[in-house]
Design a protein around this motif. Structure first.
Motif, PDB file in Angstrom:
ATOM      1  N   LEU A 117       0.897   4.140  -2.961  1.00 33.76           N
ATOM      2  CA  LEU A 117       0.721   5.559  -2.651  1.00 33.76           C
ATOM      3  C   LEU A 117       1.871   6.391  -3.235  1.00 33.76           C
ATOM      4  O   LEU A 117       1.638   7.436  -3.858  1.00 33.76           O
ATOM      5  CB  LEU A 117       0.641   5.764  -1.135  1.00 33.76           C
ATOM      6  CG  LEU A 117      -0.639   5.264  -0.449  1.00 33.76           C
ATOM      7  CD1 LEU A 117      -0.439   5.189   1.058  1.00 33.76           C
ATOM      8  CD2 LEU A 117      -1.819   6.173  -0.798  1.00 33.76           C
ATOM      9  N   SER A 144      -4.266   6.077  -6.460  1.00 30.81           N
ATOM     10  CA  SER A 144      -3.696   4.805  -6.006  1.00 30.81           C
ATOM     11  C   SER A 144      -4.752   3.777  -5.637  1.00 30.81           C
ATOM     12  O   SER A 144      -4.436   2.594  -5.490  1.00 30.81           O
ATOM     13  CB  SER A 144      -2.801   5.040  -4.789  1.00 30.81           C
ATOM     14  OG  SER A 144      -3.571   5.502  -3.689  1.00 30.81           O
ATOM     15  N   VAL A 158      -3.922  11.578  -4.388  1.00 30.47           N
ATOM     16  CA  VAL A 158      -3.109  10.370  -4.248  1.00 30.47           C
ATOM     17  C   VAL A 158      -3.982   9.168  -3.904  1.00 30.47           C
ATOM     18  O   VAL A 158      -3.806   8.080  -4.464  1.00 30.47           O
ATOM     19  CB  VAL A 158      -2.002  10.579  -3.190  1.00 30.47           C
ATOM     20  CG1 VAL A 158      -1.313   9.263  -2.857  1.00 30.47           C
ATOM     21  CG2 VAL A 158      -0.987  11.594  -3.690  1.00 30.47           C
ATOM     22  N   THR A 159      -4.917   9.346  -2.997  1.00 26.27           N
ATOM     23  CA  THR A 159      -5.770   8.207  -2.634  1.00 26.27           C
ATOM     24  C   THR A 159      -6.673   7.802  -3.811  1.00 26.27           C
ATOM     25  O   THR A 159      -6.895   6.610  -4.049  1.00 26.27           O
ATOM     26  CB  THR A 159      -6.639   8.533  -1.413  1.00 26.27           C
ATOM     27  OG1 THR A 159      -7.333   9.775  -1.632  1.00 26.27           O
ATOM     28  CG2 THR A 159      -5.785   8.657  -0.168  1.00 26.27           C
ATOM     29  N   SER A 193       0.837  -1.212   0.000  1.00 26.31           N
ATOM     30  CA  SER A 193       0.000   0.000   0.000  1.00 26.31           C
ATOM     31  C   SER A 193       0.865   1.254   0.000  1.00 26.31           C
ATOM     32  O   SER A 193       0.557   2.233  -0.690  1.00 26.31           O
ATOM     33  CB  SER A 193      -0.949   0.007   1.210  1.00 26.31           C
ATOM     34  OG  SER A 193      -0.237   0.038   2.438  1.00 26.31           O
ATOM     35  N   LEU A 242      -3.648   5.607   4.037  1.00 23.83           N
ATOM     36  CA  LEU A 242      -2.583   6.606   3.793  1.00 23.83           C
ATOM     37  C   LEU A 242      -2.103   7.190   5.118  1.00 23.83           C
ATOM     38  O   LEU A 242      -0.890   7.345   5.323  1.00 23.83           O
ATOM     39  CB  LEU A 242      -3.117   7.705   2.874  1.00 23.83           C
ATOM     40  CG  LEU A 242      -2.097   8.794   2.499  1.00 23.83           C
ATOM     41  CD1 LEU A 242      -2.360   9.306   1.087  1.00 23.83           C
ATOM     42  CD2 LEU A 242      -2.141   9.965   3.477  1.00 23.83           C
TER      43      LEU A 242
END
Length: 202
Positions: free
Chosen positions: A20, A45, A41-42, A16, A52
């Motif tokens: 990210l 990704s 970003v979330t 993860s 995160l």
């Protein structure tokens, strides 16, 4: 930064975190530092925001980690030998690193560490130390030798770095051709010749 120790032992957290940072790196290259936001970003990704925040306390830590990940490996110090050859070898390695690192990443790295040195942010401190290791430490190890002091006399390492690495950075900034091994040798020879002619400082 939170979650780093756990991420090193839990494969799911390793994955993860990598997703990210991969997403953040693409955003940074496409849109600059301001494009790297928690939301973007979330979304890119497909990692949950709660996940995160297990890795990064805030967007500054995320940005610093992204820049650090994109920097080239720390330069190795050349093996023992004559000062001229060691400086040329080190300068060639530095030229390769400057050539291969996107200008935007290099610039953002310096701006990020310069503007946040006093925040006490562990991520920014880590990035700053990485840049010092990348650019300064190998030169210190070559210059902090009896031979270097015999040949160069008294010197200020800041100015030595400016004289040696400065032309490489300037060439990159204004878009000249990449520095060649011959350029590196000429820079070192000019530097050593200038030091040999420099008057001694009382």
């Amino acid at each position: 930064m939170s979650g780093i120790d756990d991420a090193e032992v839990d494969p799911r957290k390793v994955r993860s975190r990598a997703r990210l940072l991969d997403a953040a790196a693409v955003l940074l290259q496409d849109g600059g530092l301001e494009a790297v936001t928690i939301e973007r970003v979330t979304k890119s990704s497909k990692v949950a925001k709660t996940t995160l925040y297990r890795h990064f306390d805030n967007v500054m830590q995320l940005r610093a980690a992204t820049i650090e990940r994109m920097l080239p490996p720390v330069l190795e110090t050349p093996p023992e030998g004559p000062l001229r050859e060691r400086l040329i070898s080190l300068l060639q390695r530095q030229a390769d690193a400057i050539r291969d690192t996107p200008l935007q990443v290099s610039t953002l790295a310096w701006l990020a560490t310069g503007s946040d040195r006093t925040t006490g942010n562990p991520a920014v401190t880590s990035l700053s130390q990485r840049i010092i290791d990348q650019y300064r430490v190998p030169f210190d190890q070559v210059l902090n030798t009896p031979e270097a002091h015999r040949q160069l006399g008294e010197f200020d390492t800041f100015f030595v770095l400016s004289q040696l690495v400065g032309p490489l950075v300037f060439s990159k900034l204004i878009g000249l051709r990449p520095s060649t091994p011959q350029d590196c040798a000429r820079i070192v020879d000019d530097f050593l010749a200038a030091r040999a002619m420099a008057p001694s400082v009382p």
